[in-house]
Motif scaffolding. Structure first.
Motif, short mmCIF file in Angstrom:
data_model
loop_
_atom_site.label_atom_id
_atom_site.label_comp_id
_atom_site.label_asym_id
_atom_site.label_seq_id
_atom_site.Cartn_x
_atom_site.Cartn_y
_atom_site.Cartn_z
N LYS A 1 -23.72 47.40 21.60
CA LYS A 1 -24.01 46.79 20.32
C LYS A 1 -24.05 45.27 20.43
O LYS A 1 -23.35 44.67 21.25
CB LYS A 1 -22.95 47.17 19.29
CG LYS A 1 -22.73 48.67 19.13
CD LYS A 1 -23.97 49.37 18.59
CE LYS A 1 -23.70 50.85 18.33
NZ LYS A 1 -24.91 51.58 17.93
N VAL A 2 -24.87 44.67 19.59
CA VAL A 2 -24.88 43.21 19.45
C VAL A 2 -23.59 42.79 18.76
O VAL A 2 -23.21 43.38 17.75
CB VAL A 2 -26.09 42.74 18.63
CG1 VAL A 2 -26.04 41.23 18.41
CG2 VAL A 2 -27.40 43.15 19.31
N ARG A 3 -22.91 41.81 19.31
CA ARG A 3 -21.66 41.34 18.73
C ARG A 3 -21.76 39.86 18.41
O ARG A 3 -22.19 39.06 19.23
CB ARG A 3 -20.49 41.60 19.68
CG ARG A 3 -20.12 43.08 19.78
CD ARG A 3 -19.51 43.56 18.48
NE ARG A 3 -19.28 45.00 18.44
CZ ARG A 3 -20.03 45.86 17.81
NH1 ARG A 3 -21.14 45.44 17.18
NH2 ARG A 3 -19.75 47.13 17.79
N TRP A 4 -21.36 39.52 17.20
CA TRP A 4 -21.38 38.13 16.76
C TRP A 4 -20.41 37.32 17.60
O TRP A 4 -19.32 37.78 17.95
CB TRP A 4 -20.98 38.05 15.28
CG TRP A 4 -21.05 36.67 14.70
CD1 TRP A 4 -22.09 35.81 14.78
CD2 TRP A 4 -20.05 36.01 13.93
NE1 TRP A 4 -21.82 34.63 14.10
CE2 TRP A 4 -20.56 34.74 13.57
CE3 TRP A 4 -18.77 36.37 13.50
CZ2 TRP A 4 -19.84 33.83 12.81
CZ3 TRP A 4 -18.04 35.47 12.74
CH2 TRP A 4 -18.58 34.21 12.40
N GLY A 5 -20.81 36.11 17.94
CA GLY A 5 -19.93 35.22 18.70
C GLY A 5 -20.15 35.27 20.18
O GLY A 5 -19.45 34.58 20.92
N HIS A 6 -21.12 36.07 20.65
CA HIS A 6 -21.38 36.17 22.08
C HIS A 6 -22.53 35.29 22.53
O HIS A 6 -23.03 35.44 23.63
CB HIS A 6 -21.68 37.64 22.46
CG HIS A 6 -20.46 38.50 22.44
ND1 HIS A 6 -20.50 39.85 22.72
CD2 HIS A 6 -19.17 38.21 22.17
CE1 HIS A 6 -19.28 40.36 22.64
NE2 HIS A 6 -18.46 39.38 22.30
N ILE A 7 -22.99 34.40 21.63
CA ILE A 7 -24.12 33.52 22.00
C ILE A 7 -23.57 32.27 22.69
O ILE A 7 -22.63 31.67 22.19
CB ILE A 7 -24.92 33.14 20.74
CG1 ILE A 7 -25.58 34.39 20.17
CG2 ILE A 7 -25.98 32.10 21.07
CD1 ILE A 7 -26.34 34.14 18.90
N GLY B 1 -30.30 28.10 18.28
CA GLY B 1 -28.98 28.70 18.37
C GLY B 1 -28.36 28.94 17.01
O GLY B 1 -27.61 29.91 16.83
N ASP B 2 -28.64 28.07 16.04
CA ASP B 2 -28.11 28.26 14.68
C ASP B 2 -28.71 29.53 14.07
O ASP B 2 -28.01 30.33 13.45
CB ASP B 2 -28.45 27.05 13.80
CG ASP B 2 -27.81 25.77 14.31
OD1 ASP B 2 -26.60 25.77 14.53
OD2 ASP B 2 -28.54 24.78 14.48
N PHE B 3 -30.02 29.71 14.26
CA PHE B 3 -30.68 30.90 13.75
C PHE B 3 -30.17 32.16 14.46
O PHE B 3 -29.88 33.18 13.83
CB PHE B 3 -32.20 30.77 13.94
CG PHE B 3 -32.98 32.01 13.65
CD1 PHE B 3 -33.09 32.50 12.35
CD2 PHE B 3 -33.59 32.72 14.68
CE1 PHE B 3 -33.81 33.66 12.08
CE2 PHE B 3 -34.30 33.88 14.43
CZ PHE B 3 -34.42 34.35 13.12
N ALA B 4 -30.06 32.08 15.79
CA ALA B 4 -29.61 33.24 16.56
C ALA B 4 -28.18 33.62 16.18
O ALA B 4 -27.85 34.81 16.13
CB ALA B 4 -29.69 32.93 18.06
N ASN B 5 -27.35 32.63 15.92
CA ASN B 5 -25.96 32.92 15.54
C ASN B 5 -25.90 33.65 14.20
O ASN B 5 -25.17 34.63 14.05
CB ASN B 5 -25.17 31.61 15.47
CG ASN B 5 -23.69 31.86 15.34
OD1 ASN B 5 -23.09 32.61 16.11
ND2 ASN B 5 -23.07 31.22 14.37
#
Length: 246
Positions: free
Chosen positions: A240-246, A84-88
């Protein structure tokens, strides 16, 4: 206002210190849960300003290398960076690159067949058992709400069964990045049956060590899935991919 050059210099010092701390964690063979020295000890050891040390520790916490325990007896505690850290971090980069779901699907089409082929060559007994158990769960939930989750889990297990942790990490990270999209889309009963049929073929090929069959079956599965998604929900694939949606 502090000159930009001073801010940049301070940031570089903090980053250099963070790298030094990571090397010391490795040299000391520290494992998750081990406490690092207290702040006053670290200040003396590294001979830096308190602000620089705290910035370095915050950086390491954001990367999942440590977590800062509060209260009496608190301080930096060694952690283990997770997928999850990497994906974020990856999602933040992809956000600014304006990457979309289609790009992630194309990446999966490019690597998933080879991941399956490597798994056929390298999967352990434990890997095969985990994959078989996951497939049984999928078969029990073919009409249930957990199908997408279990489907992703099968692919994750296959990535780690490849014997290459980079494949496992990237596969799992991609699924974390696309999980939010999947909430907006459900596979039809027919598509679920098709995917389950190909997953059975992949597992059988991995079990028998047939890397070419594993590659071919996975290639047909992921290309068919991508075509299904593009036809059924073209607007979703363009999101689009959006940061914070993980």
């Amino acid at each position: 206002m502090r000159p930009r050059a001073d801010v940049t210099k301070k940031t570089k010092r903090a980053l250099s210190l963070a790298q030094h701390i990571v090397r010391d964690i490795e040299a000391g063979a520290h494992i998750a849960g081990d406490r690092l020295p207290r702040e006053d000890e670290m200040l003396a050891r590294y001979d830096v300003a308190r602000a620089t040390l705290r910035e370095a520790l915050r950086f390491l916490e954001l990367q999942g290398v440590i977590h800062l325990q509060l209260g009496r007896g608190g301080g930096p505690v060694v952690a283990r960076p997770q997928t999850g850290d990497f994906a974020n971090s990856l999602s933040l980069i992809l956000h600014f690159m304006e990457a979309d779901l289609r790009g992630l699907l194309e990446l999966r089409e490019a690597i998933a067949p080879d991941v399956a082929a490597y798994a056929a060559q390298r999967a352990t007994t434990g890997d095969l058992s985990a994959l078989a158990d996951c497939l049984k769960e999928l078969e029990r939930n073919v009409e249930g709400s957990r199908f997408e989750e279990l489907n992703r889990r099968f692919h994750d297990l296959l990535g780690w069964a490849s014997g290459n942790p980079l494949f496992g990490l990237l596969t799992s990270a991609m699924h974390l990045l696309t999980r939010e999209f999947s909430h907006s889309l459900g596979y039809s009963a027919q598509e679920r049956a098709v995917q389950l049929r190909f997953l059975r073929r992949v597992l059988e090929a991995v079990r028998t060590g047939d890397s070419e069959a594993a590659r071919n079956s996975m290639a047909r599965l992921v290309s068919g899935s991508a075509a299904y998604l593009a036809e059924r929900s073209p607007e979703l694939v363009s999101q689009k991919v959006r940061w914070g949606h993980i």
